[in-house]
Enzyme design. Structure first.
Site: not given
Ligand code: SF4
Length: 282
Positions: A76, A128
């Site tokens: 991420h 993310e």
């Protein structure tokens, strides 16, 4: 009494980015001198994280929790300032950030540098998205759907980047809403190919089955999105983390059940679900 017919989606389970992150983590666990830690769970799958812990990979939540040894950055990605802090701290960094996530970060920085008001389509609390936002600058905005757009936009030049695991439908809705409201709209479609493949294969499968089982962590954004897309086509869609959660009563009287799985679901978990379903008498 008969048995269920099973259809496993053409594209399901581990993606390239997750396989690479796991490979890097397993290599670090075997070879790195000193403690090995991952900043946040390496992927959103509790079973995989428990296995890594057994191999000595400890999950930490803050960069300061790793005073020595090796730290793994998950697929991420991490916010820019965290990267900078770790580089200055002298710990050894294994960067497993997925190339597609890096591309979204780069595009966000490019839009910010170009003077655009940056809108990120994604889940507000997803790591993310937080990382991409750190590249888009403080004045950027995260929206989960067009409903989150403010009544007044602060600029008539707007740039869009997208969480890699969003759906094309949601991006299309956002662009449709934004276009008439601005003078310039620059959209980087940063949804990754693996996500797109899993989503279209799952939707095609959901149209022709009596029920769908989506396998994967409940904290996995891409798995939840698969479940959302499938439920819109087949209301009898069940999201499970493991085979034990399956209830035979869900499938009574059915003939065909489809199985799909998020990008962070290992093949053993998909197989365990298929094996258990195959044993149900309906
Ligand atoms: S889902 Fe896409 S962006 Fe995320 S790790 Fe996999 S390949 Fe990379």
């Amino acid at each position: 009494m008969s048995r269920l017919q099973l259809r496993i989606s053409e594209s399901a389970g581990f993606c390239w980015g997750v396989e690479r992150a796991l490979d890097l983590a397993q290599r670090a666990a075997d070879e790195a001198p000193g403690p090995v830690r991952s900043l946040g769970p390496l992927i959103h799958n509790p079973g995989v994280i428990a296995d890594l812990e057994k191999r000595g990979v400890e999950v930490i939540s803050e960069p300061d929790d790793t005073p020595d040894g090796t730290v793994i950055l998950r697929s991420h990605g991490v916010p820019r300032e965290v990267n900078e802090r770790l580089a200055a701290s002298g710990v050894s960094v294994v960067d497993a950030t997925c190339t597609f996530v890096k591309s979204a970060q780069d595009k966000a920085a490019k839009l910010r540098d170009g003077g655009y008001f940056v809108i990120i389509l994604g889940e507000k609390d997803h790591p993310e998205v937080s990382a991409v936002r750190s590249y888009a600058g403080e004045k950027s905005l995260v929206v989960e759907s067009p409903d989150d757009l403010p009544a007044e936009l602060p600029s008539c030049r707007v740039g869009v980047v997208v969480q890699t695991t969003q759906s094309q439908e949601r991006l299309a809705e956002l662009v449709q809403q934004l276009a008439p409201r601005v003078r310039e709209l620059l959209v980087y479609n940063t949804i990754c190919g693996a996500t797109e493949k899993r989503q279209s294969a799952a939707m095609a499968m959901a149209d022709g089955v009596d029920a769908v089982v989506v396998v994967g962590g409940r904290n996995s954004g891409n798995t939840r999105r698969l479940a959302e897309l499938c439920v819109a086509r087949q209301p009898r869609t069940y999201h499970v983390e493991s085979a034990d959660e399956l209830d035979p009563l869900w499938f009574k009287g059915m003939k065909v059940v489809g199985i799909t799985a998020g990008a962070s679901t290992p093949p053993e978990q998909i197989k365990a679900v298929a094996d258990r379903l195959a044993g149900f008498e309906v």
